[in-house]
Design a protein around this motif. Structure first.
Motif, PDB file in Angstrom:
ATOM      1  N   PRO A  23       0.844  -1.196   0.000  1.00 44.22           N
ATOM      2  CA  PRO A  23       0.000   0.000   0.000  1.00 44.22           C
ATOM      3  C   PRO A  23       0.879   1.246   0.000  1.00 44.22           C
ATOM      4  O   PRO A  23       1.924   1.282   0.670  1.00 44.22           O
ATOM      5  CB  PRO A  23      -0.791  -0.137   1.301  1.00 44.22           C
ATOM      6  CG  PRO A  23      -0.828  -1.610   1.575  1.00 44.22           C
ATOM      7  CD  PRO A  23       0.501  -2.117   1.093  1.00 44.22           C
ATOM      8  N   ARG A  24       0.471   2.244  -0.746  1.00 46.01           N
ATOM      9  CA  ARG A  24       1.341   3.402  -0.977  1.00 46.01           C
ATOM     10  C   ARG A  24       1.799   4.072   0.322  1.00 46.01           C
ATOM     11  O   ARG A  24       2.913   4.601   0.403  1.00 46.01           O
ATOM     12  CB  ARG A  24       0.603   4.405  -1.860  1.00 46.01           C
ATOM     13  CG  ARG A  24       1.493   5.328  -2.633  1.00 46.01           C
ATOM     14  CD  ARG A  24       0.730   6.003  -3.732  1.00 46.01           C
ATOM     15  NE  ARG A  24      -0.432   6.729  -3.241  1.00 46.01           N
ATOM     16  CZ  ARG A  24      -1.483   7.067  -3.998  1.00 46.01           C
ATOM     17  NH1 ARG A  24      -1.508   6.703  -5.264  1.00 46.01           N
ATOM     18  NH2 ARG A  24      -2.490   7.738  -3.506  1.00 46.01           N
ATOM     19  N   GLY A  25       0.969   4.000   1.350  1.00 47.19           N
ATOM     20  CA  GLY A  25       1.328   4.610   2.629  1.00 47.19           C
ATOM     21  C   GLY A  25       2.417   3.862   3.371  1.00 47.19           C
ATOM     22  O   GLY A  25       2.876   4.318   4.419  1.00 47.19           O
ATOM     23  N   ARG A  26       2.848   2.707   2.849  1.00 54.03           N
ATOM     24  CA  ARG A  26       3.871   1.899   3.511  1.00 54.03           C
ATOM     25  C   ARG A  26       5.262   2.077   2.907  1.00 54.03           C
ATOM     26  O   ARG A  26       6.172   1.295   3.227  1.00 54.03           O
ATOM     27  CB  ARG A  26       3.485   0.416   3.420  1.00 54.03           C
ATOM     28  CG  ARG A  26       2.271   0.029   4.253  1.00 54.03           C
ATOM     29  CD  ARG A  26       2.608   0.004   5.728  1.00 54.03           C
ATOM     30  NE  ARG A  26       1.537  -0.583   6.535  1.00 54.03           N
ATOM     31  CZ  ARG A  26       1.610  -0.764   7.838  1.00 54.03           C
ATOM     32  NH1 ARG A  26       2.717  -0.419   8.488  1.00 54.03           N
ATOM     33  NH2 ARG A  26       0.600  -1.283   8.499  1.00 54.03           N
ATOM     34  N   LEU A  27       5.449   3.073   2.055  1.00 57.91           N
ATOM     35  CA  LEU A  27       6.752   3.226   1.398  1.00 57.91           C
ATOM     36  C   LEU A  27       7.883   3.425   2.402  1.00 57.91           C
ATOM     37  O   LEU A  27       8.942   2.805   2.287  1.00 57.91           O
ATOM     38  CB  LEU A  27       6.710   4.401   0.420  1.00 57.91           C
ATOM     39  CG  LEU A  27       5.916   4.193  -0.874  1.00 57.91           C
ATOM     40  CD1 LEU A  27       5.929   5.465  -1.706  1.00 57.91           C
ATOM     41  CD2 LEU A  27       6.482   3.030  -1.672  1.00 57.91           C
TER      42      LEU A  27
END
Length: 468
Positions: free
Chosen positions: A347-351
């Motif tokens: 998920p993009r928020g986990r970069l």
């Protein structure tokens, strides 16, 4: 049913197709034994199909005689997807290279599977049209392979992946029957989504011999921005800030410190910006809007603490900035370490979490890890860099343990073990963790229905009980 082998197989296939479409010399067999992953298996024979009829004849013959068939396009897959694990026939569609039609008014192209992706993009561009999917290997990968793996690329942030551009297809089933699904209309809800079923099926359900692809109007203007940051975390934070500000770039790529340092050593420090985090953004649209967005984004990136922001306008200038991104893979290979490229998705928020996890995994495993890729959609290429991987079984065992940790964490975050490379052989190990028991049984039921003898691309991630 006894399968035919060796000389009888070659004799039969030459009689069926003609001698110019069949090869069993050592060079041809070696060339078609592997892709860009590490596994290889020599086939008994290679068939070069030139039309749908050839494919149908081969599959009818294979079904009658119980011969395994492994479909193959350009052979640039990274997961062993076209390795013929049971020998048999490699069925190459590389000679099926015809762009049958480009129709501006309908917004479609009709193509054969051997067409190189970059060649199609260039051909439609001349007519003011645009085929967005842009895998990194677009100059050498074929559309058949793109269809098999549902390939993406940097532009999928704004435009989507291969599946979103397939309106219709023709596929030959395992028994030689020819299926046509979908069509050339941009909307079509007639029955099940058979097009979607075949796109991404990795040659396990049938052999795609023609595709009708959706085209878009070519955006008349393009701009790019290259921004360097002191840390990867700052670069990842900037990704979220870009979206919060209401921007949707065509592409948004990120790179970490190891990747950048390898590029400095391979390409030279003059073209690689300072810092340990790097973003590359692409914009397209009408000239005034692209210029305005580029200026606004340049200001935003500077406000976010970028060490340097370079802006380019126009195709040639933009390609100069993108040349660095396209050389990351070669830079990592030039380190002399074996590069294990895992195209995981989080998920993009986990970069930032992914970067921190990769750094911790690097310390505990002792292997460098390079992260770069498609920040806009969370599809980051995590590359474990290992010395002696091919030669030393102990190294392979340690790397596999590190990969077990990586994939377990990615799945725990709600991510995926592959975004665009496919499962092939390389990721079979994690297939049972990635897909539920019910999901796997549905895959097996579809395989059973369309390939009951288990002859198409056998021994990959979906098999039929009793055929392995």
């Amino acid at each position: 049913m006894a399968a035919r082998h060796d000389s009888a197989l070659g004799t039969d296939l030459r009689r069926l197709l003609g001698p110019d479409r069949v090869a069993d010399d050592p060079a041809a067999l070696q060339e078609h034994s592997a892709d860009r992953w590490f596994a290889s298996q020599t086939p008994e024979i290679v068939v070069f199909a030139s039309c749908t009829e050839d494919v149908s004849k081969v599959l009818q013959y294979a079904t009658k005689h119980g011969v395994p068939v492994t479909p193959r396009g350009a052979g640039v897959c990274y997961v062993g997807g076209c390795v013929p694990l049971r020998g048999g026939i490699v069925l190459s569609v590389a000679r099926m290279q015809q762009i049958k039609e480009i129709h501006f008014e309908d917004g479609v192209a009709v193509v054969e599977p051997g067409v190189i992706t970059g060649h199609l993009q260039a051909a439609v561009r001349k007519q003011g049209l645009f085929y967005p999917p842009d895998p990194a290997s677009l100059k050498e990968c074929s559309l058949g392979g793109n269809l098999a793996t549902n390939a993406g690329g940097p532009r999928c942030l704004k435009y989507g992946v291969t599946r979103h551009y397939v309106l219709g297809l023709e596929a030959v089933l395992a028994d030689g029957r020819v299926l046509r699904a979908g069509g050339r209309t941009h909307k079509n809800k007639t029955g099940f989504d058979l097009v979607g079923l075949f796109v991404g099926s990795e040659g396990l359900l049938g052999v795609i011999t023609e595709a009708t692809l959706r085209l878009l109007p070519l955006p008349p203007a393009r701009g790019s921005l290259s921004a360097s940051f002191a840390t990867f975390a700052q670069a990842a934070g900037a990704v979220q800030a870009v979206f919060r500000a209401g921007f949707l770039p065509a592409a948004l790529e990120i790179a970490d410190a190891f990747t950048l340092q390898a590029a400095r050593e391979f390409c030279g420090t003059e073209i690689v910006p300072a810092g340990e985090g790097h973003l590359l953004l692409d914009l397209d649209g009408q000239p005034d809007s692209v210029r305005s967005e580029a200026d606004s984004l340049q200001r935003l990136l500077r406000e976010l603490g970028a060490l340097d922001v370079q802006k380019a306008m126009g195709e040639e200038a933009c390609e100069t900035l993108w040349d660095l991104r396209r050389r990351f893979s070669a830079s990592l290979k030039a380190t002399g370490l074996t590069k294990l490229n895992e195209d995981i998705v989080v998920p993009r928020g986990r970069l930032v979490d992914l970067a921190e996890f990769a750094d911790d995994l690097r310390r505990r495993s002792g292997y460098p890890i390079a992260c770069f890729g498609h920040a806009g959609d969370g599809n980051i290429h995590v590359n474990i860099m290992a010395a002696g991987y091919k030669e030393d079984p102990n190294v392979r065992e340690k790397v596999q343990a590190a990969l077990d940790e990586l994939f377990a964490q990615v799945l725990a975050w709600g991510g995926a073990i592959t975004g665009e490379h496919g499962i092939g052989i390389a990721k079979q190990r994690w297939w049972p963790q990635a897909v539920s028991e019910t999901g796997r049984s549905v895959h097996e039921a579809l395989k059973q229905a369309l390939d009951p003898l288990g002859l198409l691309n056998p021994d990959k991630f979906v098999t039929i009980r009793g055929t392995r």
